[in-house]
Design an enzyme around this catalytic site. Sequence first.
Site, mmCIF file in Angstrom:
data_model
loop_
_atom_site.group_PDB
_atom_site.id
_atom_site.type_symbol
_atom_site.label_atom_id
_atom_site.label_comp_id
_atom_site.label_asym_id
_atom_site.label_seq_id
_atom_site.Cartn_x
_atom_site.Cartn_y
_atom_site.Cartn_z
ATOM 1 N N ASP A 45 0.856 -1.189 0.000
ATOM 2 C CA ASP A 45 0.000 0.000 0.000
ATOM 3 C C ASP A 45 0.890 1.237 0.000
ATOM 4 O O ASP A 45 1.782 1.363 0.845
ATOM 5 C CB ASP A 45 -0.921 -0.011 1.230
ATOM 6 C CG ASP A 45 -2.107 0.912 1.074
ATOM 7 O OD1 ASP A 45 -1.927 2.057 0.605
ATOM 8 O OD2 ASP A 45 -3.233 0.496 1.424
ATOM 9 N N SER A 86 -7.261 3.822 -1.271
ATOM 10 C CA SER A 86 -7.003 2.380 -1.291
ATOM 11 C C SER A 86 -8.263 1.572 -1.586
ATOM 12 O O SER A 86 -8.166 0.423 -2.014
ATOM 13 C CB SER A 86 -6.386 1.927 0.036
ATOM 14 O OG SER A 86 -5.116 2.494 0.173
ATOM 15 N N THR A 139 -7.881 -2.262 1.589
ATOM 16 C CA THR A 139 -7.205 -3.112 0.592
ATOM 17 C C THR A 139 -7.702 -4.565 0.639
ATOM 18 O O THR A 139 -8.230 -5.057 -0.362
ATOM 19 C CB THR A 139 -5.676 -3.027 0.744
ATOM 20 O OG1 THR A 139 -5.303 -1.653 0.820
ATOM 21 C CG2 THR A 139 -4.964 -3.702 -0.416
ATOM 22 N N GLU A 254 -1.103 -8.166 1.727
ATOM 23 C CA GLU A 254 -0.888 -6.717 1.731
ATOM 24 C C GLU A 254 0.093 -6.271 2.815
ATOM 25 O O GLU A 254 -0.035 -6.656 3.978
ATOM 26 C CB GLU A 254 -2.207 -5.963 1.982
ATOM 27 C CG GLU A 254 -2.003 -4.453 1.851
ATOM 28 C CD GLU A 254 -2.980 -3.584 2.649
ATOM 29 O OE1 GLU A 254 -3.673 -4.101 3.534
ATOM 30 O OE2 GLU A 254 -3.007 -2.366 2.381
ATOM 31 N N ASP A 259 2.249 2.663 3.305
ATOM 32 C CA ASP A 259 1.387 3.844 3.150
ATOM 33 C C ASP A 259 1.366 4.700 4.414
ATOM 34 O O ASP A 259 1.483 5.927 4.343
ATOM 35 C CB ASP A 259 -0.023 3.351 2.820
ATOM 36 C CG ASP A 259 -1.047 4.466 2.734
ATOM 37 O OD1 ASP A 259 -0.900 5.330 1.844
ATOM 38 O OD2 ASP A 259 -1.998 4.467 3.538
ATOM 39 N N HIS A 263 2.426 8.569 4.919
ATOM 40 C CA HIS A 263 1.511 9.606 5.421
ATOM 41 C C HIS A 263 2.158 10.373 6.571
ATOM 42 O O HIS A 263 1.979 11.570 6.713
ATOM 43 C CB HIS A 263 0.198 8.980 5.924
ATOM 44 C CG HIS A 263 -0.784 8.653 4.848
ATOM 45 N ND1 HIS A 263 -1.354 9.608 4.042
ATOM 46 C CD2 HIS A 263 -1.337 7.472 4.454
ATOM 47 C CE1 HIS A 263 -2.209 9.026 3.186
ATOM 48 N NE2 HIS A 263 -2.198 7.723 3.419
ATOM 49 N N ASP A 301 -1.295 -0.102 -4.828
ATOM 50 C CA ASP A 301 -2.568 0.523 -5.194
ATOM 51 C C ASP A 301 -2.377 1.982 -5.610
ATOM 52 O O ASP A 301 -3.145 2.532 -6.376
ATOM 53 C CB ASP A 301 -3.573 0.405 -4.039
ATOM 54 C CG ASP A 301 -2.998 0.821 -2.692
ATOM 55 O OD1 ASP A 301 -1.789 1.153 -2.604
ATOM 56 O OD2 ASP A 301 -3.760 0.811 -1.715
ATOM 57 N N HIS A 302 -1.315 2.608 -5.072
ATOM 58 C CA HIS A 302 -0.981 4.006 -5.383
ATOM 59 C C HIS A 302 0.330 4.315 -4.667
ATOM 60 O O HIS A 302 0.801 3.513 -3.851
ATOM 61 C CB HIS A 302 -2.078 4.959 -4.877
ATOM 62 C CG HIS A 302 -2.372 4.773 -3.421
ATOM 63 N ND1 HIS A 302 -1.533 5.230 -2.425
ATOM 64 C CD2 HIS A 302 -3.377 4.120 -2.783
ATOM 65 C CE1 HIS A 302 -2.019 4.890 -1.249
ATOM 66 N NE2 HIS A 302 -3.135 4.198 -1.431
HETATM 67 MG MG MG Z 1 -4.249 -0.836 2.616
HETATM 68 ZN ZN ZN Z 2 -3.083 6.051 2.448
#
Ligand code: MG
Ligand code: ZN
Length: 366
Positions: A45, A86, A139, A254, A259, A263, A301-302
């Site tokens: 993620d 997500s 996710t 995952e 992620d 952040h 996912d990004h």
């Molecule tokens: Mg996730």
């Molecule tokens: Zn995020």
Amino acid sequence: MMKANSVRTIILITLLIFPGFKAFNRSVPEKDGAKAKNIILFIGDGMGVAQVYSGMTVSNLPFTLEKFPYTGFSKTYSADSYVTDSGAGGTAIACGIKTNNGMIGVAPDGSSVKSIMEIAHQNGLATGVVSTSAITHATPASFVAHNSGRGNIEDIAKDFTKGSIDLFIGGGANHFRLRKDSVDLTTDLKEQGFAVVYTLDDLKKTDSKKIAGLLAKEHMEKASEGRAGALEIMTRKAIETLSKNKNGFVLMVEASMIDWGAHEQNADYVTSEMVDLDRAVSVAMEYASVNSNTLVVVTADHETGGMTLQEGSLKEHKVTVKFSGAEHTGVMVPIFSSGPGAEKFSGIHENTFFLDTFLQLLNLKK
Ligand code: MG
Ligand code: ZN
């Protein structure tokens, strides 16, 4: 308008003049008819190229992702935004459609769309999801649940009891047991033959073909705060369990917190989660090395944080990171693939292309 015949003539002439020029083919040759029995998909993620390379830089062990024979890119925009969340990102990969941010396993109009797990299950394959976050988080939820709001966690948890998933391991115990509706979903799961376990030790011990591993009340802890290596164990157990099915299996693993580290704009958080993911990938590659009918794909996912690497040393395993922000970004994310049909993942793809490609390789129909 040119007639089809004259177009063909022009292409033919072009090919005669430039024998190395292949009109409409990708430069990577495809092995026709490649078929996979098993698919192991990893989602980092928030994992962009900088996240991957920062992990590669700090890792003291050889980095498994470096050994993948094919790489590509995925375009991650959602139905309603250049920058995905997500929910829409996971749904694109799991269900093959672009949907709106915040949605899980549904089209923008709210109608349910089947995921790779549901299709695999209908065709007799074993299915599983593994995550370091609550298993009901966006996710993994995208592969199992259908909901217009990723925040409807109790409804999402209920979807895990509806039969399409044989194994799930992550956090999120509270959403199954301490619910507003006072329903204990683990009772239902046990009746369905699930071993419900709450610790890594109990997870290792069970030999059930169906496992609900709820290893934290909410999310698991960070790799740097004691969880390191757990994803590796969870992945190993998932493969060991799902591979008992003679028809094959589909597993999604995952690494949620790459992620979250981005952040927080916390480089050490990102790199420690990245290295932890790579160790879990090594478990899948180890399995695939002796089960050559297994496709392993690693993607994201990004990207998160607009992360970049300003300085570093591969010798000293050091890197200086800068984030351009604290949110998701719209840049393409990497795809790594190995095994039967792996060459199909090379090139630039929409994030919706995974489903059809997986189904084609598994020889399954929607
Ligand atoms: Mg996730
Ligand atoms: Zn995020």
